[in-house]
Design a protein around this motif. Sequence first.
Motif, PDB file in Angstrom:
ATOM      1  N   SER A 224       3.800   0.857   2.952  1.00 45.05           N
ATOM      2  CA  SER A 224       3.812  -0.488   3.365  1.00 45.05           C
ATOM      3  C   SER A 224       3.973  -2.075   3.010  1.00 45.05           C
ATOM      4  O   SER A 224       2.288  -1.944   2.111  1.00 45.05           O
ATOM      5  CB  SER A 224       2.305  -0.175   3.676  1.00 45.05           C
TER       6      SER A 224
ATOM      7  N   GLU B 204       1.095  -1.139   0.179  1.00 41.72           N
ATOM      8  CA  GLU B 204       0.257   0.160  -0.343  1.00 41.72           C
ATOM      9  C   GLU B 204       0.677   0.848   0.156  1.00 41.72           C
ATOM     10  O   GLU B 204       1.656   1.213   0.694  1.00 41.72           O
ATOM     11  CB  GLU B 204      -0.772  -0.053   0.929  1.00 41.72           C
TER      12      GLU B 204
ATOM     13  N   GLU C 249       5.528  -1.664   8.861  1.00 36.72           N
ATOM     14  CA  GLU C 249       5.600   0.067   9.149  1.00 36.72           C
ATOM     15  C   GLU C 249       6.052  -0.408   7.743  1.00 36.72           C
ATOM     16  O   GLU C 249       7.076  -0.505   6.981  1.00 36.72           O
ATOM     17  CB  GLU C 249       6.764  -0.113  10.398  1.00 36.72           C
ATOM     18  N   PRO C 250       5.404   1.371   7.517  1.00 36.81           N
ATOM     19  CA  PRO C 250       5.968   2.069   6.160  1.00 36.81           C
ATOM     20  C   PRO C 250       7.311   2.467   5.848  1.00 36.81           C
ATOM     21  O   PRO C 250       7.824   2.822   6.934  1.00 36.81           O
ATOM     22  CB  PRO C 250       4.856   3.452   5.463  1.00 36.81           C
TER      23      PRO C 250
ATOM     24  N   THR D 245       1.172   4.645   0.940  1.00 45.67           N
ATOM     25  CA  THR D 245       0.528   5.251   1.910  1.00 45.67           C
ATOM     26  C   THR D 245       1.009   7.132   1.875  1.00 45.67           C
ATOM     27  O   THR D 245       0.311   8.153   2.570  1.00 45.67           O
ATOM     28  CB  THR D 245       0.607   4.991   3.362  1.00 45.67           C
ATOM     29  N   GLU D 246       2.138   6.934   1.489  1.00 46.51           N
ATOM     30  CA  GLU D 246       2.150   8.866   1.122  1.00 46.51           C
ATOM     31  C   GLU D 246       3.629   9.170  -0.144  1.00 46.51           C
ATOM     32  O   GLU D 246       3.923   8.045  -0.165  1.00 46.51           O
ATOM     33  CB  GLU D 246       3.043   9.266   1.950  1.00 46.51           C
TER      34      GLU D 246
END
Length: 72
Positions: free
Chosen positions: A30, A7, A35-36, A9-10
Amino acid sequence: MPEIKYEITEHIGVISETARGWTREVNLISWNGREPKIDVRDWSPDHSKMSKGITFTNEEVKELTRLVADKL
């Protein structure tokens, strides 16, 4: 081969773009629900495909930044 889940995430930014529209991006990703981490790799225009890339922890990015800054 087990499926790899990810994913973004940013989205941090685009470093470059190829003539085919693929972009080399820096993102927080992630992997498999972990944890990303900061990730650098090429993505197809619709983000359905990706190239091999490299993933860094925050500490690794800080050290990389320091090493490169010393050479510029």
